[in-house]
Write a protein that holds these residues in place. Structure first.
Motif, PDB file in Angstrom:
ATOM      1  N   ALA A  37     -10.731  99.231  38.029  1.00 23.57           N
ATOM      2  CA  ALA A  37     -12.125  98.987  38.423  1.00 23.57           C
ATOM      3  C   ALA A  37     -12.202  98.444  39.845  1.00 23.57           C
ATOM      4  CB  ALA A  37     -12.782  98.015  37.443  1.00 23.57           C
ATOM      5  N   VAL A  38     -11.284  97.561  40.195  1.00 25.33           N
ATOM      6  CA  VAL A  38     -11.256  97.007  41.556  1.00 25.33           C
ATOM      7  C   VAL A  38     -10.948  98.113  42.562  1.00 25.33           C
ATOM      8  CG1 VAL A  38     -10.012  95.456  43.108  1.00 25.33           C
ATOM      9  CG2 VAL A  38     -10.674  94.662  40.833  1.00 25.33           C
ATOM     10  N   ARG A  39      -9.976  98.944  42.244  1.00 21.21           N
ATOM     11  CA  ARG A  39      -9.635 100.056  43.155  1.00 21.21           C
ATOM     12  C   ARG A  39     -10.802 101.016  43.330  1.00 21.21           C
ATOM     13  NH1 ARG A  39      -3.904 100.875  40.671  1.00 21.21           N
ATOM     14  NH2 ARG A  39      -2.712  99.469  41.965  1.00 21.21           N
ATOM     15  N   ARG A  40     -11.462 101.350  42.213  1.00 27.52           N
ATOM     16  CA  ARG A  40     -12.602 102.270  42.271  1.00 27.52           C
ATOM     17  C   ARG A  40     -13.735 101.717  43.127  1.00 27.52           C
ATOM     18  NH1 ARG A  40     -12.052 103.538  36.913  1.00 27.52           N
ATOM     19  NH2 ARG A  40     -13.465 101.881  36.391  1.00 27.52           N
ATOM     20  N   ALA A  41     -13.908 100.397  43.082  1.00 19.73           N
ATOM     21  CA  ALA A  41     -14.976  99.759  43.853  1.00 19.73           C
ATOM     22  C   ALA A  41     -14.586  99.564  45.314  1.00 19.73           C
ATOM     23  CB  ALA A  41     -15.336  98.418  43.223  1.00 19.73           C
ATOM     24  N   GLY A  42     -13.348  99.937  45.658  1.00 20.84           N
ATOM     25  CA  GLY A  42     -12.902  99.820  47.040  1.00 20.84           C
ATOM     26  C   GLY A  42     -12.397  98.438  47.388  1.00 20.84           C
ATOM     27  N   GLY A  43     -12.149  97.633  46.388  1.00 19.53           N
ATOM     28  CA  GLY A  43     -11.658  96.271  46.618  1.00 19.53           C
ATOM     29  C   GLY A  43     -10.166  96.227  46.828  1.00 19.53           C
ATOM     30  N   SER A  44      -9.695  95.060  47.173  1.00 20.96           N
ATOM     31  CA  SER A  44      -8.263  94.891  47.389  1.00 20.96           C
ATOM     32  C   SER A  44      -7.613  94.292  46.151  1.00 20.96           C
ATOM     33  CB  SER A  44      -8.017  93.989  48.600  1.00 20.96           C
ATOM     34  OG  SER A  44      -8.584  92.724  48.366  1.00 20.96           O
ATOM     35  N   ILE A  45      -6.377  94.687  45.952  1.00 20.02           N
ATOM     36  CA  ILE A  45      -5.595  94.230  44.811  1.00 20.02           C
ATOM     37  C   ILE A  45      -4.622  93.177  45.313  1.00 20.02           C
ATOM     38  CG2 ILE A  45      -3.961  94.900  43.011  1.00 20.02           C
ATOM     39  CD1 ILE A  45      -6.668  96.196  42.625  1.00 20.02           C
ATOM     40  N   THR A  46      -4.598  92.034  44.658  1.00 21.06           N
ATOM     41  CA  THR A  46      -3.646  90.990  45.004  1.00 21.06           C
ATOM     42  C   THR A  46      -2.250  91.461  44.609  1.00 21.06           C
ATOM     43  OG1 THR A  46      -5.332  89.340  44.515  1.00 21.06           O
ATOM     44  CG2 THR A  46      -3.072  88.561  44.652  1.00 21.06           C
ATOM     45  N   ALA A  47      -1.302  91.283  45.493  1.00 17.56           N
ATOM     46  CA  ALA A  47       0.071  91.721  45.226  1.00 17.56           C
ATOM     47  C   ALA A  47       0.638  90.977  44.024  1.00 17.56           C
ATOM     48  CB  ALA A  47       0.943  91.469  46.448  1.00 17.56           C
ATOM     49  N   THR A  48       1.373  91.689  43.205  1.00 15.24           N
ATOM     50  CA  THR A  48       2.004  91.074  42.039  1.00 15.24           C
ATOM     51  C   THR A  48       3.049  90.081  42.501  1.00 15.24           C
ATOM     52  OG1 THR A  48       2.343  93.414  41.572  1.00 15.24           O
ATOM     53  CG2 THR A  48       2.349  91.964  39.723  1.00 15.24           C
ATOM     54  N   GLY A  49       3.126  88.996  41.779  1.00  6.50           N
ATOM     55  CA  GLY A  49       4.106  87.982  42.120  1.00  6.50           C
ATOM     56  C   GLY A  49       3.601  86.984  43.142  1.00  6.50           C
ATOM     57  N   SER A  50       2.386  87.167  43.618  1.00  6.85           N
ATOM     58  CA  SER A  50       1.849  86.195  44.553  1.00  6.85           C
ATOM     59  C   SER A  50       1.502  84.918  43.801  1.00  6.85           C
ATOM     60  CB  SER A  50       0.604  86.747  45.254  1.00  6.85           C
ATOM     61  OG  SER A  50      -0.430  86.896  44.330  1.00  6.85           O
ATOM     62  N   THR A  51       1.528  83.842  44.503  1.00  8.79           N
ATOM     63  CA  THR A  51       1.251  82.569  43.844  1.00  8.79           C
ATOM     64  C   THR A  51      -0.235  82.290  43.872  1.00  8.79           C
ATOM     65  OG1 THR A  51       1.589  81.375  45.896  1.00  8.79           O
ATOM     66  CG2 THR A  51       3.506  81.602  44.455  1.00  8.79           C
ATOM     67  N   VAL A  52      -0.724  81.935  42.725  1.00  2.00           N
ATOM     68  CA  VAL A  52      -2.126  81.567  42.592  1.00  2.00           C
ATOM     69  C   VAL A  52      -2.141  80.189  41.962  1.00  2.00           C
ATOM     70  CG1 VAL A  52      -4.308  82.099  41.451  1.00  2.00           C
ATOM     71  CG2 VAL A  52      -2.866  83.953  42.281  1.00  2.00           C
ATOM     72  N   GLU A  53      -2.814  79.265  42.627  1.00  3.70           N
ATOM     73  CA  GLU A  53      -2.883  77.922  42.089  1.00  3.70           C
ATOM     74  C   GLU A  53      -3.842  77.900  40.909  1.00  3.70           C
ATOM     75  OE1 GLU A  53      -4.379  73.497  43.418  1.00  3.70           O
ATOM     76  OE2 GLU A  53      -3.984  74.987  44.954  1.00  3.70           O
ATOM     77  N   ARG A  54      -3.368  77.426  39.781  1.00  2.00           N
ATOM     78  CA  ARG A  54      -4.201  77.338  38.594  1.00  2.00           C
ATOM     79  C   ARG A  54      -4.895  75.985  38.573  1.00  2.00           C
ATOM     80  NH1 ARG A  54      -3.549  81.136  34.320  1.00  2.00           N
ATOM     81  NH2 ARG A  54      -2.035  82.671  34.954  1.00  2.00           N
ATOM     82  N   ILE A  55      -6.142  76.006  38.215  1.00  3.05           N
ATOM     83  CA  ILE A  55      -6.937  74.788  38.144  1.00  3.05           C
ATOM     84  C   ILE A  55      -7.251  74.524  36.690  1.00  3.05           C
ATOM     85  CG2 ILE A  55      -9.090  73.704  38.820  1.00  3.05           C
ATOM     86  CD1 ILE A  55      -9.090  75.618  41.244  1.00  3.05           C
ATOM     87  N   SER A  56      -6.950  73.327  36.236  1.00  7.02           N
ATOM     88  CA  SER A  56      -7.241  72.957  34.858  1.00  7.02           C
ATOM     89  C   SER A  56      -8.698  72.555  34.746  1.00  7.02           C
ATOM     90  CB  SER A  56      -6.336  71.803  34.441  1.00  7.02           C
ATOM     91  OG  SER A  56      -6.665  71.390  33.136  1.00  7.02           O
ATOM     92  N   VAL A  57      -9.393  73.159  33.804  1.00  9.69           N
ATOM     93  CA  VAL A  57     -10.801  72.849  33.599  1.00  9.69           C
ATOM     94  C   VAL A  57     -10.949  72.263  32.204  1.00  9.69           C
ATOM     95  CG1 VAL A  57     -13.133  73.804  33.472  1.00  9.69           C
ATOM     96  CG2 VAL A  57     -11.480  74.753  35.084  1.00  9.69           C
ATOM     97  N   THR A  58     -11.529  71.074  32.142  1.00 15.31           N
ATOM     98  CA  THR A  58     -11.745  70.428  30.842  1.00 15.31           C
ATOM     99  C   THR A  58     -13.180  69.970  30.740  1.00 15.31           C
ATOM    100  OG1 THR A  58     -11.073  68.294  31.738  1.00 15.31           O
ATOM    101  CG2 THR A  58      -9.350  69.623  30.712  1.00 15.31           C
ATOM    102  N   ALA A  59     -13.604  69.744  29.535  1.00 15.75           N
ATOM    103  CA  ALA A  59     -14.963  69.256  29.301  1.00 15.75           C
ATOM    104  C   ALA A  59     -14.892  67.839  28.732  1.00 15.75           C
ATOM    105  CB  ALA A  59     -15.683  70.174  28.320  1.00 15.75           C
ATOM    106  N   ASP A  60     -15.969  67.114  28.910  1.00 15.84           N
ATOM    107  CA  ASP A  60     -16.048  65.747  28.358  1.00 15.84           C
ATOM    108  C   ASP A  60     -16.208  65.787  26.862  1.00 15.84           C
ATOM    109  OD1 ASP A  60     -15.834  64.686  30.853  1.00 15.84           O
ATOM    110  OD2 ASP A  60     -18.000  64.514  31.130  1.00 15.84           O
TER     111      ASP A  60
END
Length: 60
Positions: A37-60
């Motif tokens: 879907a990203v390719r069809r829309a002309g978007g860019s694909i993040t390279a595999t193996g790239s580091t993405v910082e994960r953010i922990s989301v919690t609720a009260d």
């Protein structure tokens, strides 16, 4: 509604907020489906193996 979820997942993935697997899971599609879907829309694909910082989301 699923189309909106897919578009949101695409935006979050392309912006680097979510990795491919997490974005696809949020949209309820496979990672391959999201990647196509990203390719069809002309978007860019993040390279595999790239580091993405994960953010922990919690609720009260």
């Amino acid at each position: 509604m699923k189309q909106h979820a897919l578009q949101t997942a695409m935006a979050l993935y392309q912006g680097g907020t979510l990795d491919l697997e997490t974005a696809a899971n949020q949209a309820g599609v496979t990672p391959d489906r999201l990647r196509r879907a990203v390719r069809r829309a002309g978007g860019s694909i993040t390279a595999t193996g790239s580091t993405v910082e994960r953010i922990s989301v919690t609720a009260d």
